[in-house]
Design a protein around this motif. Structure first.
Motif, PDB file in Angstrom:
ATOM      1  N   ASN A 146      44.532  23.446  40.646  1.00 63.45           N
ATOM      2  CA  ASN A 146      45.511  22.398  40.375  1.00 63.45           C
ATOM      3  C   ASN A 146      46.774  22.992  39.765  1.00 63.45           C
ATOM      4  OD1 ASN A 146      46.999  20.134  39.591  1.00 63.45           O
ATOM      5  ND2 ASN A 146      45.264  19.032  38.847  1.00 63.45           N
ATOM      6  N   GLY A 175      43.413  19.662  42.857  1.00 67.61           N
ATOM      7  CA  GLY A 175      43.657  18.636  41.846  1.00 67.61           C
ATOM      8  C   GLY A 175      45.040  18.053  42.075  1.00 67.61           C
ATOM      9  N   THR A 176      45.258  16.849  41.589  1.00 65.91           N
ATOM     10  CA  THR A 176      46.535  16.168  41.860  1.00 65.91           C
ATOM     11  C   THR A 176      47.421  16.064  40.617  1.00 65.91           C
ATOM     12  OG1 THR A 176      45.496  14.023  41.434  1.00 65.91           O
ATOM     13  CG2 THR A 176      45.535  14.782  43.728  1.00 65.91           C
ATOM     14  N   GLY A 177      46.990  16.648  39.512  1.00 65.90           N
ATOM     15  CA  GLY A 177      47.743  16.510  38.259  1.00 65.90           C
ATOM     16  C   GLY A 177      48.973  17.403  38.199  1.00 65.90           C
ATOM     17  N   VAL A 235      44.854   7.798  38.571  1.00 65.31           N
ATOM     18  CA  VAL A 235      46.130   8.489  38.345  1.00 65.31           C
ATOM     19  C   VAL A 235      45.965   9.941  38.770  1.00 65.31           C
ATOM     20  CG1 VAL A 235      46.726   6.990  36.388  1.00 65.31           C
ATOM     21  CG2 VAL A 235      45.557   9.155  35.963  1.00 65.31           C
ATOM     22  N   ALA A 236      47.079  10.664  38.777  1.00 59.01           N
ATOM     23  CA  ALA A 236      47.018  12.081  39.120  1.00 59.01           C
ATOM     24  C   ALA A 236      46.203  12.815  38.072  1.00 59.01           C
ATOM     25  CB  ALA A 236      48.429  12.641  39.187  1.00 59.01           C
ATOM     26  N   GLY A 237      45.368  13.731  38.521  1.00 57.70           N
ATOM     27  CA  GLY A 237      44.553  14.493  37.578  1.00 57.70           C
ATOM     28  C   GLY A 237      43.766  15.576  38.284  1.00 57.70           C
ATOM     29  N   GLY A 238      43.304  16.531  37.504  1.00 55.70           N
ATOM     30  CA  GLY A 238      42.667  17.701  38.121  1.00 55.70           C
ATOM     31  C   GLY A 238      41.173  17.770  38.036  1.00 55.70           C
TER      32      GLY A 238
END
Lengths: 71, 260
Positions: free
Chosen positions: B209, B18-20, A68-71
């Protein structure tokens, strides 16, 4: 004669599944494709190529995880 | 500008994303492209079994693994054991053995647990992972992880998502001075100037992010961070002017109107 359903722990919750039931069949029932998720079966990460060979039994601990999306 | 090299792999971009927290997968994909990044983090969570898949369900539809190196993280892990479990799941889920190792038991400050991080790193390195550990800005810990075989060290500037910038500057300077692996400043970078500061100090890369994802215009903010990282790196490679306590005139000291 059909086998009695089995109870497994799926993502931390109890769930009844038909018997026999492969991991791939369970995913399909839940609306997930084997390529989208990864399965942990009794603490072991299952390589995607082997998902179909995993048969789920009474008392099994199953986690279905996905990125999932996350940093 | 020189390339970044981590574990033998070359990267042109020194910005890891980051993708969050992005409002949508589409917005995230556009922002990632604008950032110029080549490596992105992803998390691992239980799949939604209710039949209605959430918006994160298909993140890999928005991040092309042939274009970006995926860096699964171990967020949510409170112990080395939990982190190792997530790492193994992440490797299978993403088919990437690169790993952002993060273990933070306290949800308020999300500060990394050094003891558990070192323990997990040692286990995962033996299993063939390329480990990029998130750590406090602790030069001794950085050395221990480097000696264990980690591919980078990733000290925090300030707590995750806090946007407070580099509050650990003095310690990060020591880490950079001593490190023989790339130093990635991770966490707390809230403004492009923070990223530029890290790069001017000699950090090899930064991981960003929240500052991009929650911006009113994440795509322009991603581009702003890219420019800042490039500027900071260029300045580091060129070398900054020495600091002085007193002024040194920039205009000629002769020919003044009041000269006799």
């Amino acid at each position: 004669m059909t086998e009695a359903p089995a109870t497994i722990m799926l993502n931390g919750k109890s769930r009844k599944i038909k018997q026999p039931c492969s991991a791939t069949e369970l995913l399909s029932e839940l609306g997930w494709k084997p390529t989208q998720v990864v399965i942990e079966h009794n603490g072991q990460v299952i390589p995607r190529s082997e998902t179909g060979a995993i048969m789920l039994r009474e008392g099994d601990q199953v986690e279905i995880i996905l990125p999932v999306a996350g940093g | 500008m020189s390339n970044l090299c981590i574990a033998g792999r070359e990267f042109q971009s020194r910005l890891i994303m980051g993708t969050g927290k992005f409002a949508s997968g589409e917005l995230m994909a556009t922002a990632l492209a604008a950032s110029g990044c080549e490596m992105v983090t992803v998390a691992l969570r239980r799949a939604d079994l209710s039949g209605k898949q959430d918006r994160f369900a298909t993140i890999l539809n928005f991040v092309d693994p042939s274009k970006y190196l995926l860096l699964p993280n171990t967020s949510g892990a409170r112990t080395a054991e939990e982190a190792c479990r997530l790492a193994r799941l992440g490797r299978e889920a993403t088919q990437s053995s690169w790993l952002k190792l993060e273990i933070h038991p306290d949800p308020r400050y999300l500060l990394p647990d050094a003891v558990e991080t070192l323990k997990a790193a040692e286990t995962l390195l033996k299993e063939g992972f390329t480990v990029l550990p998130y750590i406090h800005a602790d030069p001794v810990m950085a050395k221990r992880l480097e000696d264990a075989g980690c591919a980078t060290v990733m000290p925090l500037g300030s707590p995750i998502g806090s946007a407070r910038g580099i509050e650990t500057r003095a310690s990060i300077e020591i880490i950079i001075e001593q490190a023989t692996v790339p130093v990635v400043v991770d966490a707390g970078l809230g403004a492009p100037s923070h990223a530029a500061e890290a790069m001017e100090m000699g950090a090899d890369a930064v991981l960003v992010n929240t500052a991009v994802a929650v911006a009113a215009d994440p795509v322009r903010m991603a581009a702003a961070f890219k420019a800042a990282v490039d500027a900071g790196r260029a300045a580091y490679e060129i070398g900054l002017a020495p600091k002085r306590r007193e002024a040194e005139a920039t205009s000629p000291l002769t020919g003044f109107l009041n000269e006799k």
